[in-house]
Each structure stands twice: as C-alpha cells, then as structure tokens.
Design a protein around this motif. Structure first.
Motif, PDB file in Angstrom:
ATOM      1  N   UNK A  83       0.831  -1.206   0.000  1.00 53.31           N
ATOM      2  CA  UNK A  83       0.000   0.000   0.000  1.00 53.31           C
ATOM      3  C   UNK A  83       0.863   1.251   0.000  1.00 53.31           C
ATOM      4  N   UNK A  84       0.304   2.284  -0.607  1.00 47.88           N
ATOM      5  CA  UNK A  84       0.928   3.593  -0.461  1.00 47.88           C
ATOM      6  C   UNK A  84       0.173   4.305   0.654  1.00 47.88           C
ATOM      7  N   UNK A  85       0.735   5.386   1.173  1.00 47.27           N
ATOM      8  CA  UNK A  85       0.070   6.048   2.280  1.00 47.27           C
ATOM      9  C   UNK A  85      -1.234   6.715   1.827  1.00 47.27           C
ATOM     10  N   UNK A  86      -2.101   6.948   2.782  1.00 48.58           N
ATOM     11  CA  UNK A  86      -3.438   7.484   2.497  1.00 48.58           C
ATOM     12  C   UNK A  86      -3.377   8.844   1.816  1.00 48.58           C
ATOM     13  N   UNK A  87      -2.427   9.680   2.181  1.00 47.85           N
ATOM     14  CA  UNK A  87      -2.311  11.007   1.572  1.00 47.85           C
ATOM     15  C   UNK A  87      -2.028  10.908   0.079  1.00 47.85           C
ATOM     16  N   UNK A  88      -1.148  10.003  -0.308  1.00 50.02           N
ATOM     17  CA  UNK A  88      -0.849   9.827  -1.732  1.00 50.02           C
ATOM     18  C   UNK A  88      -2.078   9.332  -2.485  1.00 50.02           C
ATOM     19  N   UNK A  89      -2.872   8.493  -1.840  1.00 50.40           N
ATOM     20  CA  UNK A  89      -4.084   7.980  -2.467  1.00 50.40           C
ATOM     21  C   UNK A  89      -5.148   9.034  -2.686  1.00 50.40           C
ATOM     22  N   UNK A  90      -5.155  10.075  -1.859  1.00 51.08           N
ATOM     23  CA  UNK A  90      -6.155  11.134  -1.998  1.00 51.08           C
ATOM     24  C   UNK A  90      -5.967  11.957  -3.256  1.00 51.08           C
ATOM     25  N   UNK A 145     -10.443   6.133   2.434  1.00 50.84           N
ATOM     26  CA  UNK A 145     -10.772   6.327   1.022  1.00 50.84           C
ATOM     27  C   UNK A 145      -9.507   6.444   0.173  1.00 50.84           C
ATOM     28  N   UNK A 146      -8.434   6.973   0.735  1.00 53.43           N
ATOM     29  CA  UNK A 146      -7.174   7.065   0.002  1.00 53.43           C
ATOM     30  C   UNK A 146      -6.607   5.696  -0.323  1.00 53.43           C
ATOM     31  N   UNK A 147      -6.759   4.755   0.581  1.00 55.70           N
ATOM     32  CA  UNK A 147      -6.288   3.385   0.344  1.00 55.70           C
ATOM     33  C   UNK A 147      -7.116   2.735  -0.767  1.00 55.70           C
TER      34      UNK A 147
END
Length: 169
Positions: A83-90, A145-147
């Motif tokens: 996984x990438x971090x949630x912030x990057x997913x946003x 939601x970012x994930x």
C-alpha cells in the motif's frame, strides 16, 4: 429482529447476482465464487437476527462475503501488504469506469483479475464491476478512502497491462 423468511428470501434473490459477481471478482474461479456465495448465504441465514433493520441488506451480504473470503485466504496463507500512504491515495483523480468498460471485454477482464493481488481485486470488483462508489467501498471494506483509491489505481494499471491496453495517464 429477524428478517421474515419471505423478506429474507426476496432480499437475497435481489442481491444474489451482484454478490456472485463480487465473489467471482475475489476468487477468479467460478466454482470458488459459488462456494463462497453459498457459505455467505448460509451464514446470513444463521445470523439473520444480527441484521440491523433500516440498514442495507446488500451491504450486509457483501460484508459477510468479504469476511468469509478473508477467512479463507488467511487459512491458506498470509499475503504481503503493498500500500501507499493514504495522503498519496487522496490525489487520485478521475473515475476510470467509462473508459475501462468501453475498452475491454468483461470476461477477459475477469480472467485477468485473477492475477491481481487480493486487495486490488476486491476494490476493482466493487468499483469497476459492481459500480459502487469510492466512499461506499471504503466503508464496506473498512479502509480509508485514500487506500481504496490507490488500490483501484494500481489494480486498474495492472489490469490494463495484463490486457495489453495502453494506459494514458
């Protein structure tokens, strides 16, 4: 409060095709999908008293199915988390469903989905195949939601590569 038998049967009949597609997306094998859905239906019948009136029956069934799948996977082996971090997913932007649906044949895509890691496969199945929204998928899978967004992007890119499609990001 228990669902009445007739109400339960009607609700299950309505959600069954979507549940079957979701299970196929998770397992990538028709027989495994049928087994998973059967186990989910059996569990739902046994635990119908736990269904909260006023909530969505389809979400409850999807969650039961997903939890059974997780139990199955855990019993066979541990999976690596990628996984990438949630912030990057946003920062993920657009809804790729129309382009994806127009570019590929569904049966070929489902076959290719069998090659995706489980966490990408379940997000792709819910969003691209079943048409759930990002927020609904995040709530169902109990993920940020970012994930969900990052798993969808990685799953979509991997599918496009598997299908030999050019990805125009």
């Amino acid at each position: 409060m228990n669902l009445l038998h007739a109400d339960f049967e009607a609700a299950l009949t309505e959600v069954y095709p979507r549940l079957r597609r979701f299970a196929y997306g998770l397992t990538s094998q028709a027989a495994d999908a049928d087994d998973l859905v059967q186990r989910a239906c059996e569990r739902a019948m046994r635990k119908s008293d736990r269904f909260e009136p006023g909530t969505r029956f389809d979400s409850w069934m999807f969650r039961l199915t997903r939890n059974l799948w997780i139990d199955t996977v855990r019993a066979s082996s541990r999976r690596a988390s990628r996984e990438i971090d949630a912030e990057a997913g946003k920062s993920v932007g657009y809804d790729p469903r129309p382009a994806t649906e127009a570019a590929i044949d569904l049966s070929t895509a489902l076959e290719a989905m069998g090659h995706l890691p489980e966490e990408q496969r379940e997000v792709v199945a819910l969003i691209l195949i079943d048409g759930m929204g990002y927020r609904e998928t995040a709530e169902l899978l109990d993920l940020p939601i970012g994930t969900v967004s990052s798993r969808l992007v990685r799953g979509r890119k991997a599918l496009m590569e598997l299908l030999g499609e050019k990805d125009d990001d």
